[in-house]
Write an enzyme that holds these catalytic residues in place. Structure first.
Site, PDB file in Angstrom:
ATOM      1  N   HIS A 203       0.819  -1.204   0.000  1.00 54.99           N
ATOM      2  CA  HIS A 203       0.000   0.000   0.000  1.00 54.99           C
ATOM      3  C   HIS A 203       0.862   1.268   0.000  1.00 54.99           C
ATOM      4  O   HIS A 203       0.673   2.164  -0.813  1.00 54.99           O
ATOM      5  CB  HIS A 203      -0.915  -0.017   1.234  1.00 54.99           C
ATOM      6  CG  HIS A 203      -1.768   1.198   1.351  1.00 54.99           C
ATOM      7  ND1 HIS A 203      -2.968   1.329   0.689  1.00 54.99           N
ATOM      8  CD2 HIS A 203      -1.589   2.360   2.042  1.00 54.99           C
ATOM      9  CE1 HIS A 203      -3.497   2.520   0.971  1.00 54.99           C
ATOM     10  NE2 HIS A 203      -2.668   3.162   1.782  1.00 54.99           N
ATOM     11  N   HIS A 218       3.378   6.257  -1.649  1.00 56.27           N
ATOM     12  CA  HIS A 218       4.054   7.408  -1.032  1.00 56.27           C
ATOM     13  C   HIS A 218       5.574   7.359  -1.207  1.00 56.27           C
ATOM     14  O   HIS A 218       6.294   7.910  -0.382  1.00 56.27           O
ATOM     15  CB  HIS A 218       3.713   7.465   0.461  1.00 56.27           C
ATOM     16  CG  HIS A 218       2.259   7.684   0.734  1.00 56.27           C
ATOM     17  ND1 HIS A 218       1.641   8.909   0.542  1.00 56.27           N
ATOM     18  CD2 HIS A 218       1.289   6.839   1.152  1.00 56.27           C
ATOM     19  CE1 HIS A 218       0.362   8.800   0.843  1.00 56.27           C
ATOM     20  NE2 HIS A 218       0.117   7.557   1.217  1.00 56.27           N
ATOM     21  N   LYS A 261      -4.388  10.510  -7.931  1.00 54.06           N
ATOM     22  CA  LYS A 261      -4.040  10.658  -6.510  1.00 54.06           C
ATOM     23  C   LYS A 261      -4.143  12.132  -6.160  1.00 54.06           C
ATOM     24  O   LYS A 261      -3.400  12.964  -6.700  1.00 54.06           O
ATOM     25  CB  LYS A 261      -2.612  10.148  -6.263  1.00 54.06           C
ATOM     26  CG  LYS A 261      -2.154  10.253  -4.812  1.00 54.06           C
ATOM     27  CD  LYS A 261      -2.819   9.213  -3.922  1.00 54.06           C
ATOM     28  CE  LYS A 261      -2.289   9.278  -2.490  1.00 54.06           C
ATOM     29  NZ  LYS A 261      -2.902   8.291  -1.600  1.00 54.06           N
TER      30      LYS A 261
END
Length: 327
Positions: A203, A218, A261
């Site tokens: 994730h 990220h 995003k």
């Protein structure tokens, strides 16, 4: 007397039961399975000064130590970025590409031959990005996980982190720490309808697509590699951290193969072990809360969340997500 199953009100020091949604005994800090209001109801006055508590000052101190120990980070000459358009808060959801050029003008790819980078990059293609699809973990992929953990644990940064957590009585040995890192980061759970389709590592570092949107994602290395292939399109940024060297922090808007995003905060130019270490520290010390750190004299906060629906070991929780809070 009925108390809410997710609260510690009236439940302090209740014996551990695996049926409980969350826990309120003194061990819950170690196992990261306390109810969110544990600190309000059960933490004895003055507990923060006891030997094993991780105080706010401890976090500021250890984060500065980890920042100084990031010997594998990019030097100023290793990366050139081109942030271009800064989006206002009401523009981040627009899905408009306001930056015609890529974010990365240049990255010295010699960085990627360093052992922690090389072992990290090998992990990135091990995942199905759409949630709801069962992950098939091969023997080779398990070896890649072990190799990454082996390489990061050779670094001064991760040794400092272990020493800190050992002193705070979270782990008895480095072996126990590494085994727990493997579970909390790589252990699979279901974000969909029961399929083992996700993990904290997938994730946060590799990224997922859920309900037509980018979820997690990220990591700067992953972004750079996909941007270079033309799979990621940089749109704008909404936050550029105060650092004039690496690691820096950007809050950015982008499209990944057409999936959007809205705000993907990321460290830029740090080593894989730096990000991995800071997120681990915050997940252990402040799960589910903002974790306030100091990097090179500047304040920075990381938000982590635990996966609450399934556990491992003695009720320990997996990492659901971790990211830098960009104002």
């Amino acid at each position: 007397l009925y108390t809410a199953p997710d609260s510690c009100k009236g439940r302090c020091e209740e014996p551990y039961s695996k049926e409980d949604e969350c826990h309120c005994n003194a061990e819950c800090e170690r196992y990261r399975n306390c109810c969110e209001d544990y600190y309000r109801h059960c933490r004895p006055v003055g507990f923060s000064s006891s030997r094993d508590a991780i105080a706010d000052e401890d976090l500021l101190h250890i984060s500065e130590q980890l920042y100084k120990a990031d010997h594998n980070k990019a030097r100023p000459t290793d990366i050139a970025i081109n942030p271009q358009y800064q989006a206002s808060p009401d523009e981040t959801g627009d899905q408009e590409d306001r930056s015609p050029q890529p974010l990365y003008k240049y990255v010295n790819e010699e960085l990627f031959s360093k052992p922690t980078y090389a072992s990290f990059i090998k992990l990135l293609d091990n995942y199905q990005r759409v949630t709801g699809r069962e992950e098939d973990v091969t023997a080779e992929e398990l070896r890649e996980q072990d190799n990454f953990l082996k390489e990061v644990m050779k670094t001064e940064l991760m040794k400092k982190l272990f020493a800190f957590l050992h002193k705070k009585n979270r782990y008895g040995s480095e072996q126990e720490f590494v085994a727990d890192l493997k579970e909390m980061w790589f252990g699979l759970y279901s974000r969909g309808d029961g399929e083992q389709d996700s993990s904290g590592f997938e994730h946060i570092f590799s990224g997922e697509v859920k309900k037509g949107k980018v979820s997690g994602f990220h990591n700067w290395i992953r972004f750079y590699l996909l941007e270079k292939q033309g799979i990621v399109n940089y749109f704008s940024h909404n936050f550029n951290g105060p650092w004039d060297t690496y690691p820096d922090v950007l809050g950015l808007q982008f499209s990944w193969d057409g999936f959007y995003k809205e705000v993907g905060s990321a460290f830029i130019g740090c080593s894989p072990e730096f990000e991995f270490g800071l997120y681990t520290l915050c997940f252990i010390a402040r799960p589910g809360r903002a974790c306030h750190l100091s990097l090179g004299g500047y304040s920075l906060s990381i938000q982590t969340y635990a996966w609450t629906k399934t556990t491992y070991g003695n009720g320990k929780k997996y990492i659901a997500t971790a990211y830098v809070i960009s104002p």
